[in-house]
Design an enzyme around this catalytic site. Structure first.
Site, PDB file in Angstrom:
ATOM      1  NE  ARG A  28      -2.273   8.217 -14.337  1.00 58.46           N
ATOM      2  CZ  ARG A  28      -3.031   7.426 -15.078  1.00 58.46           C
ATOM      3  NH1 ARG A  28      -2.462   6.314 -14.621  1.00 58.46           N
ATOM      4  NH2 ARG A  28      -3.637   7.491 -16.024  1.00 58.46           N
ATOM      5  CB  SER A  64     -49.983  18.145  13.520  1.00 63.96           C
ATOM      6  OG  SER A  64     -50.022  16.924  12.934  1.00 63.96           O
ATOM      7  CD  GLN A  73       9.146   0.326  -1.408  1.00 60.84           C
ATOM      8  OE1 GLN A  73       7.406   0.928  -1.687  1.00 60.84           O
ATOM      9  NE2 GLN A  73       9.525  -0.508  -2.088  1.00 60.84           N
ATOM     10  CG  ASN A  76      -3.582   3.451 -11.816  1.00 62.90           C
ATOM     11  OD1 ASN A  76      -2.237   3.279 -10.327  1.00 62.90           O
ATOM     12  ND2 ASN A  76      -3.161   2.612 -12.571  1.00 62.90           N
ATOM     13  N   GLY A 121       2.688  -6.726 -17.545  1.00 66.39           N
ATOM     14  CA  GLY A 121       3.155  -8.021 -17.049  1.00 66.39           C
ATOM     15  C   GLY A 121       2.783  -8.959 -18.312  1.00 66.39           C
ATOM     16  CB  ALA A 160      -0.845  -0.571   1.215  1.00 69.60           C
ATOM     17  CB  ALA A 161       4.131   1.378  -0.709  1.00 74.56           C
ATOM     18  N   GLY A 162       1.677   3.445  -2.856  1.00 79.62           N
ATOM     19  CA  GLY A 162       1.289   3.336  -4.209  1.00 79.62           C
ATOM     20  C   GLY A 162       1.676   4.785  -3.979  1.00 79.62           C
TER      21      GLY A 162
HETATM   22  C1  UD1 Z   1       3.001  -5.319 -11.541  1.00 78.83           C
HETATM   23  C2  UD1 Z   1       3.320  -5.984 -12.545  1.00 78.83           C
HETATM   24  C3  UD1 Z   1       2.771  -6.395 -13.379  1.00 78.83           C
HETATM   25  C4  UD1 Z   1       1.438  -6.640 -13.675  1.00 78.83           C
HETATM   26  C5  UD1 Z   1       0.431  -5.757 -13.043  1.00 78.83           C
HETATM   27  C6  UD1 Z   1      -0.927  -6.136 -12.924  1.00 78.83           C
HETATM   28  C7  UD1 Z   1       5.393  -5.970 -11.403  1.00 78.83           C
HETATM   29  C8  UD1 Z   1       7.122  -5.979 -11.671  1.00 78.83           C
HETATM   30  N1  UD1 Z   1       4.523  -6.110 -12.212  1.00 78.83           N
HETATM   31  O1  UD1 Z   1       2.728  -3.459 -12.704  1.00 78.83           O
HETATM   32  O2  UD1 Z   1       3.466  -7.870 -14.125  1.00 78.83           O
HETATM   33  O3  UD1 Z   1       1.260  -6.432 -14.578  1.00 78.83           O
HETATM   34  O4  UD1 Z   1       1.229  -5.240 -11.675  1.00 78.83           O
HETATM   35  O5  UD1 Z   1      -1.046  -4.833 -12.799  1.00 78.83           O
HETATM   36  O6  UD1 Z   1       5.273  -6.487  -9.930  1.00 78.83           O
HETATM   37  N2  UD1 Z   1       4.779  -1.638  -5.179  1.00 78.83           N
HETATM   38  C9  UD1 Z   1       5.232  -0.774  -3.043  1.00 78.83           C
HETATM   39  N3  UD1 Z   1       6.222  -0.209  -3.711  1.00 78.83           N
HETATM   40  C10 UD1 Z   1       7.757  -0.134  -4.791  1.00 78.83           C
HETATM   41  C11 UD1 Z   1       6.646  -0.469  -5.910  1.00 78.83           C
HETATM   42  C12 UD1 Z   1       5.247  -0.881  -6.002  1.00 78.83           C
HETATM   43  O7  UD1 Z   1       4.715  -0.722  -2.364  1.00 78.83           O
HETATM   44  O8  UD1 Z   1       8.244   0.253  -4.953  1.00 78.83           O
HETATM   45  C13 UD1 Z   1       3.389  -1.473  -5.146  1.00 78.83           C
HETATM   46  C14 UD1 Z   1       2.517  -0.620  -5.772  1.00 78.83           C
HETATM   47  O9  UD1 Z   1       1.800   0.406  -4.898  1.00 78.83           O
HETATM   48  C15 UD1 Z   1       1.201  -1.276  -5.429  1.00 78.83           C
HETATM   49  C16 UD1 Z   1       1.878  -2.364  -6.304  1.00 78.83           C
HETATM   50  O10 UD1 Z   1       2.823  -2.253  -5.778  1.00 78.83           O
HETATM   51  O11 UD1 Z   1      -0.206  -1.411  -5.614  1.00 78.83           O
HETATM   52  C17 UD1 Z   1       2.190  -2.332  -7.682  1.00 78.83           C
HETATM   53  O12 UD1 Z   1       3.137  -1.296  -8.795  1.00 78.83           O
HETATM   54  P1  UD1 Z   1       2.860  -0.698 -10.197  1.00 78.83           P
HETATM   55  O13 UD1 Z   1       4.500  -0.326 -10.573  1.00 78.83           O
HETATM   56  O14 UD1 Z   1       1.582  -0.871  -9.901  1.00 78.83           O
HETATM   57  O15 UD1 Z   1       3.339  -1.739 -10.716  1.00 78.83           O
HETATM   58  P2  UD1 Z   1       3.092  -2.181 -12.376  1.00 78.83           P
HETATM   59  O16 UD1 Z   1       3.754  -1.238 -13.409  1.00 78.83           O
HETATM   60  O17 UD1 Z   1       1.311  -1.864 -12.664  1.00 78.83           O
HETATM   61 CA    CA Z   2      -0.639  -0.951 -11.685  1.00 75.81          CA
END
Ligand code: UD1
Ligand code: CA
Length: 454
Positions: free
Chosen positions: A18, A391, A78, A230, A144, A12-14
């Site tokens: 956007r 009333s 993280q 997103n 992926g 949940a480090a998103g």
């Molecule tokens: C990822 C997958 C991809 C898959 C897609 C599905 C990897 C490398 N790729 O890509 O194969 O098709 O999801 O949606 O796993 N996050 C962190 N810390 C980080 C990076 C990411 O917590 O350093 C979390 C993000 O908040 C998110 C999730 O991991 O919830 C996925 O990360 P994101 O960068 O969105 O991966 P995608 O490029 O979408």
């Molecule tokens: Ca993603």
């Protein structure tokens, strides 16, 4: 089968930029709950007995939402964003404690169904080292790709690093993975960041497992399960998909939804048997509706309870703490807040009932209100069984109306009304015979003078 232990790691480090919001992405809501809460519910239902939530720096609101939902969830930070495998390893302390299964889930994927997570765990129980949730999107761009040999998964290739042949694969990685606990750490520690983005990709785990002669498999699912959010537009699309699921589940459980597409449910809305919900009703969180109740059009309910056979609306508003007993009637333009409405009581038209008890079988007349707020504090009103509130009365709280008491129409009640008493608190009516003609004569004179002046 002996129940296997399961650690669920929720990423949940998103960044969530956007969403154009000051709020963290996973704290946005659908069906009355945060995205994070939906994911946490799903992993718990899938048997996740230990839960680790990986958050970014300065994410105290995310941490508290996690522990509000799962009090013994462990929070890991993280510190820098270096990829999905790096994020999972932020929870290394939890991983090292050892568990049969490890589920890795994204916090922004709220529609994941617990049975899909269970299928992934079953694959582990059958000997796979990794199970990946795959799907076939209409447009695979950005995902992926899952590279198969027979039924065996040999690699996941991120789009940036894929060959044209690999890009043509339509089976994609949903992002959610399950690892056998005994090999998880070894695999994760071998993941490097030698790729176009320079990130530690969780997806590299597949090729590593393969090199270790371990098996990886794909569990296929529908796109909805792995729908990631997103943007606000995706939030709305996901809400719509979830509403469809919730409506169908309600109907499958026997609720009559006259026009399902117009009814909005919360993830925790609970219905008894033979409930009818008319078009255009909104359920906020925390609502329970018992057997045979009818919720009529344009009503809004939030943290409220509706008893057996009760009739609510049209145009009713049940706010938090509204508790309706059996066969209660709450009619049009009636608002109820933090009040118990006992069995058979009625408030059929245009009323406000807040911080009150309406005794069994009592009647709260059209246009009547309780004045519960004096500008500084809230006060209670207690209305006894079988009382009648005429009333357009105002009950100035704190005040008590005894059992069977009768409040005359248009009264302003400021003192206790004993049981069975009649309270009249208004000006006495005055009659002046012939007064109407006299008034009209005076008005006519005024009118003629004004006409002459113009
Ligand atoms: C990822 C997958 C991809 C898959 C897609 C599905 C990897 C490398 N790729 O890509 O194969 O098709 O999801 O949606 O796993 N996050 C962190 N810390 C980080 C990076 C990411 O917590 O350093 C979390 C993000 O908040 C998110 C999730 O991991 O919830 C996925 O990360 P994101 O960068 O969105 O991966 P995608 O490029 O979408
Ligand atoms: Ca993603």
């Amino acid at each position: 089968m002996v129940e296997r232990t399961c650690l669920a790691i929720v990423l949940a480090a998103g960044e969530g930029t956007r969403m154009r919001s000051v709020r963290a992405k996973v704290l946005h809501q659908i069906a009355g709950q945060t995205l994070l809460a939906h994911v946490l519910t799903a992993v718990q239902e899938a048997g996740g007995s230990m839960i680790a939530v990986v958050v970014g720096p300065d994410a105290s609101a995310v941490s508290s939402e996690a522990t509000r939902n799962v009090p013994d969830a462990e929070i890991f930070v993280q510190k820098t964003r270096q990829g999905t495998a790096h994020a999972v390893l932020a929870a290394a302390d939890a991983l090292e404690r050892g568990t049969d299964d490890v589920l890795v889930i994204f916090g922004d994927t709220p529609l994941i169904r617990p049975q899909k997570l269970r299928h992934m765990r079953e694959a582990l129980a059958k000997g796979a080292a990794i199970a990946v949730l795959g799907f076939r999107p209409n447009d695979p761009t950005g995902y992926g790709r899952l590279v198969l040999e027979g039924s065996e998964l040999v690699a996941i290739r991120e789009e940036l690093d894929a060959t044209p042949a690999e890009r043509a694969i339509d089976l994609c990685n949903g992002g959610l993975m399950a690892f056998a606990g005994k090999t998880a750490m070894t695999i994760l520690n071998r993941i490097g960041n030698d790729n176009r983005k320079g990130e530690f990709y969780l997806t590299d785990a597949i090729a590593i497992a393969r090199a270790m002669e371990l098996k990886a498999v794909v569990i296929e699912t529908e796109e909805d399960d792995v729908r990631g959010i997103n943007t606000k537009a995706q939030l709305a699309e996901t809400e719509a998909a979830l509403q469809q699921r919730l409506r169908k589940a309600a109907m499958d459980a026997g609720v009559t939804l006259v026009a399902p597409e117009t009814v909005f449910l919360a993830a925790d809305t609970t219905f008894g048997r033979d409930v009818t919900v008319e078009p255009y009703v909104v359920f906020g969180p925390g609502v329970t509706v018992e057997d045979n109740a009818v919720i009529r059009s344009f009503s809004h309910l939030d943290h409220a309870h509706v008893g057996k056979g009760a009739l609510v609306g049209p145009y009713a508003r049940l706010r938090p703490g509204a508790k309706l007993g059996a066969d209660v009637h709450i009619g049009n333009f009636v608002e109820v807040k933090e009040s118990v409405i006992e069995d058979g009581a009625k408030a059929n038209h245009l009323a406000y009932i807040g911080d009150a008890r309406l005794g069994a079988g009592s009647n709260f007349g059209a246009g009547s209100i309780v004045c519960n707020y004096d500008g500084a504090a809230k006060h209670r009103t207690d209305i006894g069984k079988g009382a009648f509130i005429g009333s357009n009365s105002a009950l100035v709280a704190p005040v008590t109306i005894g059992d069977g008491a009768y409040v005359a129409t248009g009264s302003v009640i400021t003192h206790t009304v004993p049981s069975d008493a009649l309270a009249i608190a208004r000006e006495r009516q005055v009659i002046k015979e012939g007064g109407a003609s006299r008034i009209r004569a005076i008005k006519a004179v005024v009118k003629t003078k004004r006409g002459a002046a113009e």
